[in-house]
Design an enzyme around this catalytic site. Structure first.
Site, PDB file in Angstrom:
ATOM      1  N   LYS A 155       0.841  -1.197   0.000  1.00  0.00           N
ATOM      2  CA  LYS A 155       0.000   0.000   0.000  1.00  0.00           C
ATOM      3  C   LYS A 155       0.872   1.241   0.000  1.00  0.00           C
ATOM      4  O   LYS A 155       1.891   1.301   0.695  1.00  0.00           O
ATOM      5  CB  LYS A 155      -0.904  -0.021   1.244  1.00  0.00           C
ATOM      6  CG  LYS A 155      -1.930   1.114   1.315  1.00  0.00           C
ATOM      7  CD  LYS A 155      -2.817   0.907   2.536  1.00  0.00           C
ATOM      8  CE  LYS A 155      -3.924   1.953   2.632  1.00  0.00           C
ATOM      9  NZ  LYS A 155      -4.825   1.689   3.786  1.00  0.00           N
ATOM     10  N   SER A 162      -9.391   1.717   2.424  1.00  0.00           N
ATOM     11  CA  SER A 162      -8.485   2.439   1.541  1.00  0.00           C
ATOM     12  C   SER A 162      -7.377   1.562   0.983  1.00  0.00           C
ATOM     13  O   SER A 162      -6.587   1.995   0.153  1.00  0.00           O
ATOM     14  CB  SER A 162      -7.855   3.600   2.309  1.00  0.00           C
ATOM     15  OG  SER A 162      -7.111   3.108   3.428  1.00  0.00           O
ATOM     16  N   SER A 177     -10.076  -0.521   6.761  1.00  0.00           N
ATOM     17  CA  SER A 177      -9.468  -0.488   5.432  1.00  0.00           C
ATOM     18  C   SER A 177      -8.814  -1.778   4.982  1.00  0.00           C
ATOM     19  O   SER A 177      -8.377  -1.884   3.843  1.00  0.00           O
ATOM     20  CB  SER A 177      -8.442   0.655   5.361  1.00  0.00           C
ATOM     21  OG  SER A 177      -9.104   1.895   5.437  1.00  0.00           O
TER      22      SER A 177
END
Length: 504
Positions: free
Chosen positions: A159, A236, A260
């Protein structure tokens, strides 16, 4: 010799009308040219859509197809009311594609001579990499120097919040990336995975500053959801989730502040873990709200989820045997009926736990307030004159965060302290089970409407710093959803072992 059948009247005119509507993004014409039937099919690289309703919904969100021209058209006539058309297309951006359509004529219909598409398959040249999923990708991007580690052969989608040596942290924001320094060393979690033999496949997209649950990055677009085409990926940690779901990486390294990891795992049929607060080092991680931020990861199997935990998690000093899983009916009831059914049917022998947190809405709001205050403390100085660089949804959250006063934050902290005490008392040595998200992955148009309902479920682990594992389940309509297992802080390994047993 078999005599060729003549092309039925009006078929090629309808075919050209479809192509014209596709190139001009004429949604009304496209809808009229697709058979209004629950058995109509449309397949492409994003997956299979079944029924006119799903196909029409995709017409409204796609923003037009890549510009192209037809270079060959072949018609195979079945009978006077049915024909197969195979067309070779040449894209303006280069490369050739193929479009196969099954057409049927309804003699009652007047529009387009009664011709409609009943099934279609479209293929286009695959991009070198999908910029909705990846910021940068390699083969691999960073190699491990360990040939025989516990994770040798595994690949990681990182990420875009974790430092990767030689690259800047982009945080899903072009403006942030433009000024971000190049990292001189890996984030602790990245380094541990490399030391265990995994390689870094690439740096995967996130929503801006990880401040969302939808995955709809306003600058780079939403990564596709291959397990639920036409629906959002969840955020996210959307880029790592999609990379894993597509098989482009085997491990998605992400973060979970308010859901997330759990939400994209649920939406995309993955296993995912949000670790106990502080269990995995956050060194080299760009924060959103430090009191709630945790490291997590997603995989396609419970076995690999546990294997990553063996690398990243500290040893459990005193494992607690899992005797029973307690399904929480009040929390299951917060989910849509199809998700509630999938979760309940996944644990038919689970013991019900009659806990109904009466102040859950107050807890959720306090969580939102506390998270917002910390997010502004982390990024407000930089964003103060740059809020206009953010996408609309994330900008709205930061604009709200800017208004949270210290007194409001203290009040929220007091509510969260009381909530944490109640949650920890209820959890005790139990493993609680409830939905990871309130619905299956919604469409982009419906994403805002489900956010609060999902936060009611996800905030519980965040408030109390609990580990939470999301296990994939399927709804009666075969869409992915998530079963969430939570336990006391520090019982991460117990949950991973339990997930592995349930998967067997």
């Amino acid at each position: 010799m078999t005599e060729l059948k003549p092309v039925p009247h009006g078929l090629l005119q309808a075919f050209r009308a479809y192509e014209s509507a596709l190139m001009s993004d004429d949604v009304a014409a496209l809808d009229a040219l697709v058979a209004d039937s629950p058995t109509t099919l449309h397949g492409d690289a994003a997956g299979l859509l079944i029924g006119h309703e799903q196909i029409a919904a995709s017409h409204g969100t796609r923003g037009g197809a890549p510009k192209r021209r037809i270079v060959q058209t072949h018609v195979q006539v079945i009978d006077e009311d049915h024909a197969l058309i195979v067309a070779v297309t040449e894209l303006d951006r280069g490369g050739r594609g193929l479009q196969t359509q099954l057409w049927a004529r309804d003699p009652v219909r007047i529009e387009y001579g009664g011709w409609q598409v009943t099934a279609a398959h479209v293929s286009v040249p695959a991009p070198a990499f999908d910029s909705r999923i990846w910021r940068v990708v390699g083969d691999p991007l960073v190699s491990s120097h360990t040939a025989d580690g516990a994770l040798s052969g595994e690949t990681v989608a990182v990420k875009d919040l974790f430092a990767v040596a030689g690259f800047a942290v982009g945080a899903g924001s072009p403006s942030w990336l433009e000024q971000a320094p190049v990292a001189s060393s890996h984030a602790a979690a990245v380094a541990s995975l490399l030391d265990a033999g995994a390689s870094v496949r690439g740096i995967a997209r996130t929503e801006e500053f990880a401040y969302s649950l939808s995955g709809l990055n306003a600058h780079y677009g939403a990564p596709p959801n291959p397990k639920a085409p036409g629906r959002i990926p969840g955020g996210s940690s959307s880029g790592p989730a999609t990379a894993v779901a597509l098989g482009q990486a085997s491990i998605g390294l992400g973060t979970d502040t308010g859901g997330s990891i759990r939400v994209p795992a649920a939406y995309q049929g993955l296993y995912g873990i949000r670790t106990s607060h502080g269990a995995v080092s956050r060194e080299g991680l760009l924060p959103l709200a430090k009191a709630f931020d945790t490291v997590g990861w997603m995989t396609r199997s419970a076995f690999l989820l546990q294997a990553v935990g063996d690398v990243l998690l500290p040893e459990s000093p005193a494992p607690v045997p899992v005797e029973e899983i307690h399904l929480v009916p009040s929390l299951v009831g917060l989910a849509a009926e199809d998700v509630a059914t999938a979760v309940s049917e996944a644990l038919p022998e689970a013991k019900p736990l009659e806990w109904d947190p009466a102040r859950l809405d107050e807890w959720r709001q306090a969580f939102i307030t506390g998270q917002a205050y910390q997010a502004w403390q982390a990024h407000g100085a930089w964003l103060e004159t740059r809020l206009d660089t953010l996408g609309e949804a994330v900008r709205g959250r930061f604009e709200m965060a800017r208004t949270v006063t210290r007194a409001q934050a203290d009040e929220a902290r007091a509510v969260l302290s009381q909530a944490r005490a109640e949650i920890l008392e209820v959890v005790g040595d139990r493993v609680l089970a409830y939905p990871s998200a309130s619905t299956v992955a919604p469409t982009a148009a419906d994403a805002v409407g489900v956010r609060d309902d999902t936060l009611r479920l996800t905030c519980i682990a965040g408030i109390a710093g609990l580990p939470a594992v999301s296990i994939p389940v399927r709804t009666p309509t075969n869409l992915p959803a998530g079963l969430c297992l939570v336990a006391a802080p520090g019982r991460d390994r117990d949950l991973l072992a339990l997930a592995q047993r349930l998967a067997e």
